[in-house]
Design a protein around this motif. Structure first.
Motif, PDB file in Angstrom:
ATOM      1  N   MET A   1      44.561  17.229   0.914  1.00 42.42           N
ATOM      2  CA  MET A   1      45.097  16.545  -0.249  1.00 42.42           C
ATOM      3  C   MET A   1      46.147  15.531   0.205  1.00 42.42           C
ATOM      4  O   MET A   1      47.244  15.901   0.630  1.00 42.42           O
ATOM      5  CB  MET A   1      45.742  17.544  -1.218  1.00 42.42           C
ATOM      6  N   LEU A   2      45.796  14.264   0.166  1.00 45.37           N
ATOM      7  CA  LEU A   2      46.688  13.216   0.626  1.00 45.37           C
ATOM      8  C   LEU A   2      47.538  12.682  -0.526  1.00 45.37           C
ATOM      9  O   LEU A   2      47.042  12.483  -1.634  1.00 45.37           O
ATOM     10  CB  LEU A   2      45.888  12.073   1.241  1.00 45.37           C
ATOM     11  N   ARG A  26      48.698  17.263   7.027  1.00 54.33           N
ATOM     12  CA  ARG A  26      47.609  16.586   6.312  1.00 54.33           C
ATOM     13  C   ARG A  26      47.584  15.079   6.559  1.00 54.33           C
ATOM     14  O   ARG A  26      46.511  14.505   6.767  1.00 54.33           O
ATOM     15  CB  ARG A  26      47.686  16.885   4.811  1.00 54.33           C
ATOM     16  N   HIS A  27      48.754  14.434   6.564  1.00 50.65           N
ATOM     17  CA  HIS A  27      48.770  12.995   6.802  1.00 50.65           C
ATOM     18  C   HIS A  27      48.581  12.664   8.282  1.00 50.65           C
ATOM     19  O   HIS A  27      47.996  11.629   8.626  1.00 50.65           O
ATOM     20  CB  HIS A  27      50.064  12.381   6.270  1.00 50.65           C
ATOM     21  N   ILE A  91      55.663   7.907   8.168  1.00 50.97           N
ATOM     22  CA  ILE A  91      55.405   8.650   6.926  1.00 50.97           C
ATOM     23  C   ILE A  91      56.461   9.732   6.779  1.00 50.97           C
ATOM     24  O   ILE A  91      56.771  10.446   7.743  1.00 50.97           O
ATOM     25  CB  ILE A  91      54.011   9.299   6.958  1.00 50.97           C
ATOM     26  N   ALA A  92      57.025   9.854   5.586  1.00 50.26           N
ATOM     27  CA  ALA A  92      57.931  10.965   5.271  1.00 50.26           C
ATOM     28  C   ALA A  92      57.515  11.494   3.907  1.00 50.26           C
ATOM     29  O   ALA A  92      57.983  11.013   2.874  1.00 50.26           O
ATOM     30  CB  ALA A  92      59.384  10.512   5.276  1.00 50.26           C
ATOM     31  N   SER A  93      56.608  12.467   3.896  1.00 53.36           N
ATOM     32  CA  SER A  93      56.020  12.946   2.655  1.00 53.36           C
ATOM     33  C   SER A  93      56.579  14.309   2.256  1.00 53.36           C
ATOM     34  O   SER A  93      56.432  15.289   2.994  1.00 53.36           O
ATOM     35  CB  SER A  93      54.491  13.033   2.789  1.00 53.36           C
ATOM     36  N   GLU A  94      57.226  14.353   1.084  1.00 52.47           N
ATOM     37  CA  GLU A  94      57.763  15.602   0.516  1.00 52.47           C
ATOM     38  C   GLU A  94      58.730  16.274   1.486  1.00 52.47           C
ATOM     39  O   GLU A  94      58.668  17.489   1.688  1.00 52.47           O
ATOM     40  CB  GLU A  94      56.622  16.552   0.130  1.00 52.47           C
ATOM     41  N   MET A 207      39.730  19.768  -5.048  1.00 51.26           N
ATOM     42  CA  MET A 207      39.976  19.267  -3.691  1.00 51.26           C
ATOM     43  C   MET A 207      38.729  19.325  -2.821  1.00 51.26           C
ATOM     44  O   MET A 207      38.478  18.427  -2.014  1.00 51.26           O
ATOM     45  CB  MET A 207      41.121  20.055  -3.040  1.00 51.26           C
ATOM     46  N   MET A 208      37.938  20.363  -2.998  1.00 52.58           N
ATOM     47  CA  MET A 208      36.759  20.537  -2.149  1.00 52.58           C
ATOM     48  C   MET A 208      35.587  19.676  -2.602  1.00 52.58           C
ATOM     49  O   MET A 208      34.845  19.129  -1.776  1.00 52.58           O
ATOM     50  CB  MET A 208      36.346  22.008  -2.133  1.00 52.58           C
TER      51      MET A 208
END
Length: 239
Positions: A1-2, A26-27, A91-94, A207-208
């Motif tokens: 999940m991007l 994930r990223h 990238i700095a995600s969450e 997601m799948m």
């Protein structure tokens, strides 16, 4: 999940990519699939061990292009062990919502980005997050939990004060907002609640399978109730 949209944040073969607070990776995995030279960076060494294992599995299965490279590095986002202007993409995600001194982390993100390079930052969106905090104290008052609720406009201005220039924003994961409201209402650790279990099955299916129904619904709902706020920035090129 991007959460980051790689159409807005292109990673080309051979580009150096830093994933700050990579978590489960994930990223990092997506950047590697696109041929990036990826550094997955996190304070949690257990998470990094899992990311390293997945990197190896991707390589063994032929998912890493010839231009791709990967490594994991442990450390603190407030004082990263990288030279100035080291990365084409950061990238700095969450992650910033977990850091008390997030100004230092923002300064570090700007420092390690190359002139002309791009930065993608994501945080929980203000009003869906506010509801979670109102419904549940344990949701945020846990070790390593969220220490603030960010307003997107304020976050963007603070990042721009570090010398970055914002060029786009959006919201993501609208279908996840009701799930977290439900979890906060019944207890964040109550995974046996029938409603929570049913909604979780829906999210996993989405997601799948990525069915058109839920993908279209989420795209329409993201501007209204997307769980995450995403901002894209550029570090100005040197004269």
């Amino acid at each position: 999940m991007l959460t980051v949209d790689f159409d807005r944040f292109p990673v080309e073969p051979g580009m150096s990519v830093l994933d700050v607070g990579c978590g489960q990776g994930r990223h990092s995995y997506e950047a590697l699939r696109r041929g990036g030279d990826v550094t997955a960076f996190d304070l949690n060494e257990d998470d990094l061990a899992e990311v390293s294992t997945m990197f190896g599995a991707m390589d063994a299965e032929g998912q890493v292009p010839a231009s791709g490279a990967y490594r994991t590095v442990a450390g603190d986002a407030r004082q990263m062990p990288f030279d100035d202007a080291s990365f084409d993409r950061v990238i700095a995600s969450e992650v910033l919502e977990h850091i008390v001194d997030d100004e230092s982390a923002m300064a570090e993100i700007a420092r390690v980005t190359k002139p002309g390079g791009l930065v993608a930052v994501t945080v929980p969106r203000y009003w869906p997050e506010k509801i979670c905090w109102m419904l549940s104290t344990p949701y945020h008052e846990v070790e390593g939990g969220h220490v603030r609720i960010n307003k997107g406009s304020d976050l963007t201005k603070r990042l721009e004060r570090q010398g970055l220039e914002a060029f786009g924003t959006h919201h993501a994961h609208a279908l996840h907002s009701p799930y977290w409201w439900l979890k906060c209402a019944v207890g964040v650790d109550n995974d046996t609640n029938p409603a929570v279990k049913a909604y979780h099955r829906l999210l996993v299916w989405d997601m799948m399978k990525a069915p058109a129904l839920t993908r279209t619904a989420e795209k329409a709902l993201n501007p209204v109730m997307g769980k995450s706020f995403v901002v894209y920035l550029r570090k100005p090129a040197q004269a």
